[in-house]
Design a protein around this motif. Structure first.
Motif, mmCIF file in Angstrom:
data_model
loop_
_atom_site.group_PDB
_atom_site.id
_atom_site.type_symbol
_atom_site.label_atom_id
_atom_site.label_comp_id
_atom_site.label_asym_id
_atom_site.label_seq_id
_atom_site.Cartn_x
_atom_site.Cartn_y
_atom_site.Cartn_z
ATOM 1 N N TYR A 1 9.783 55.003 66.595
ATOM 2 C CA TYR A 1 9.677 53.553 66.395
ATOM 3 C C TYR A 1 11.055 52.879 66.331
ATOM 4 N N ASN A 2 12.071 53.498 66.892
ATOM 5 C CA ASN A 2 13.438 52.990 66.742
ATOM 6 C C ASN A 2 13.633 51.582 67.295
ATOM 7 N N ASP A 3 12.823 51.152 68.253
ATOM 8 C CA ASP A 3 12.953 49.795 68.783
ATOM 9 C C ASP A 3 12.556 48.740 67.752
ATOM 10 N N ALA A 4 11.720 49.092 66.808
ATOM 11 C CA ALA A 4 11.259 48.155 65.790
ATOM 12 C C ALA A 4 12.150 48.143 64.550
ATOM 13 N N ILE A 5 12.988 49.154 64.398
ATOM 14 C CA ILE A 5 13.769 49.315 63.171
ATOM 15 C C ILE A 5 15.063 48.515 63.226
ATOM 16 N N ILE A 6 15.248 47.674 62.203
ATOM 17 C CA ILE A 6 16.492 46.913 62.057
ATOM 18 C C ILE A 6 17.542 47.786 61.376
ATOM 19 N N GLY A 7 17.128 48.490 60.326
ATOM 20 C CA GLY A 7 18.038 49.371 59.589
ATOM 21 C C GLY A 7 17.265 50.147 58.548
ATOM 22 N N ARG A 8 17.916 51.165 58.004
ATOM 23 C CA ARG A 8 17.265 51.954 56.964
ATOM 24 C C ARG A 8 18.310 52.476 55.995
ATOM 25 N N MET A 9 17.841 52.750 54.777
ATOM 26 C CA MET A 9 18.731 53.260 53.736
ATOM 27 C C MET A 9 17.971 54.330 52.965
ATOM 28 N N GLY A 10 18.612 55.438 52.747
ATOM 29 C CA GLY A 10 18.002 56.513 51.985
ATOM 30 C C GLY A 10 18.839 56.847 50.763
ATOM 31 N N ILE A 11 18.156 57.031 49.631
ATOM 32 C CA ILE A 11 18.841 57.336 48.383
ATOM 33 C C ILE A 11 18.198 58.570 47.755
ATOM 34 N N SER B 1 14.220 52.979 52.318
ATOM 35 C CA SER B 1 13.725 51.657 52.704
ATOM 36 C C SER B 1 14.048 51.461 54.179
ATOM 37 N N VAL B 2 13.054 50.976 54.912
ATOM 38 C CA VAL B 2 13.195 50.769 56.345
ATOM 39 C C VAL B 2 12.867 49.306 56.646
ATOM 40 N N ALA B 3 13.849 48.564 57.149
ATOM 41 C CA ALA B 3 13.639 47.175 57.557
ATOM 42 C C ALA B 3 13.213 47.177 59.016
ATOM 43 N N VAL B 4 12.124 46.464 59.313
ATOM 44 C CA VAL B 4 11.580 46.432 60.672
ATOM 45 C C VAL B 4 11.289 45.005 61.115
ATOM 46 N N ASP B 5 11.253 44.811 62.417
ATOM 47 C CA ASP B 5 10.811 43.554 63.023
ATOM 48 C C ASP B 5 9.979 43.941 64.234
ATOM 49 N N ALA B 6 8.670 43.747 64.119
ATOM 50 C CA ALA B 6 7.757 44.173 65.183
ATOM 51 C C ALA B 6 6.422 43.462 64.993
ATOM 52 N N GLN B 7 5.525 43.690 65.929
ATOM 53 C CA GLN B 7 4.164 43.176 65.781
ATOM 54 C C GLN B 7 3.513 43.871 64.591
ATOM 55 N N GLN B 8 2.623 43.171 63.931
ATOM 56 C CA GLN B 8 2.027 43.702 62.710
ATOM 57 C C GLN B 8 1.311 45.030 62.942
ATOM 58 N N ASP B 9 0.647 45.197 64.075
ATOM 59 C CA ASP B 9 -0.048 46.466 64.316
ATOM 60 C C ASP B 9 0.925 47.630 64.476
ATOM 61 N N VAL B 10 2.115 47.359 65.012
ATOM 62 C CA VAL B 10 3.139 48.404 65.147
ATOM 63 C C VAL B 10 3.650 48.805 63.762
ATOM 64 N N ILE B 11 3.903 47.803 62.910
ATOM 65 C CA ILE B 11 4.373 48.084 61.549
ATOM 66 C C ILE B 11 3.315 48.867 60.784
ATOM 67 N N ASN B 12 2.064 48.451 60.902
ATOM 68 C CA ASN B 12 0.977 49.166 60.223
ATOM 69 C C ASN B 12 0.862 50.605 60.695
ATOM 70 N N SER B 13 1.017 50.812 61.994
ATOM 71 C CA SER B 13 0.950 52.157 62.558
ATOM 72 C C SER B 13 2.076 53.036 62.011
ATOM 73 N N LEU B 14 3.279 52.501 61.996
ATOM 74 C CA LEU B 14 4.436 53.245 61.485
ATOM 75 C C LEU B 14 4.228 53.618 60.017
ATOM 76 N N ALA B 15 3.899 52.637 59.187
ATOM 77 C CA ALA B 15 3.709 52.899 57.755
ATOM 78 C C ALA B 15 2.546 53.853 57.522
ATOM 79 N N GLY B 16 1.479 53.701 58.281
ATOM 80 C CA GLY B 16 0.323 54.572 58.131
ATOM 81 C C GLY B 16 0.631 56.015 58.471
ATOM 82 N N ARG B 17 1.348 56.214 59.564
ATOM 83 C CA ARG B 17 1.701 57.592 59.966
ATOM 84 C C ARG B 17 2.591 58.249 58.919
ATOM 85 N N ILE B 18 3.547 57.497 58.398
ATOM 86 C CA ILE B 18 4.438 58.063 57.380
ATOM 87 C C ILE B 18 3.663 58.331 56.096
#
Length: 81
Positions: free
Chosen positions: A28-38, A49-66
């Motif tokens: 999903y790297n095309d949708a990702i603005i940036g990420r930070m891991g602690i 934390s992963v900041a994204v900008d994409a269509q809502q169904d793409v964001i839902n798919s990414l979060a659901g898979r993770i």
């Protein structure tokens, strides 16, 4: 189609899941603005934390898979616009 900005909060309780998380994020790297891991060593977890900008169904798919990965919790917060 319209896109939305969002942040996906990921709590990793099992470090063995890291490879699966990174593989999915790479897909999903095309949708990702940036990420930070602690790493939170005192609690034995990692917080991502992963900041994204994409269509809502793409964001839902990414979060659901993770979120379906064993030892991982994922929640999404959307921008109002």
């Amino acid at each position: 189609m319209e896109t939305r900005a969002a942040v996906i909060a990921i709590i990793v309780r099992d470090n063995e899941s890291s490879r699966q998380i990174n593989t999915i994020l790479h897909e999903y790297n095309d949708a990702i603005i940036g990420r930070m891991g602690i790493p939170y060593r005192q609690k034995g977890i990692s917080i991502i934390s992963v900041a994204v900008d994409a269509q809502q169904d793409v964001i839902n798919s990414l979060a659901g898979r993770i979120g379906r990965i064993s030892g991982v919790t994922a929640k999404t917060v959307y921008s109002p616009v």
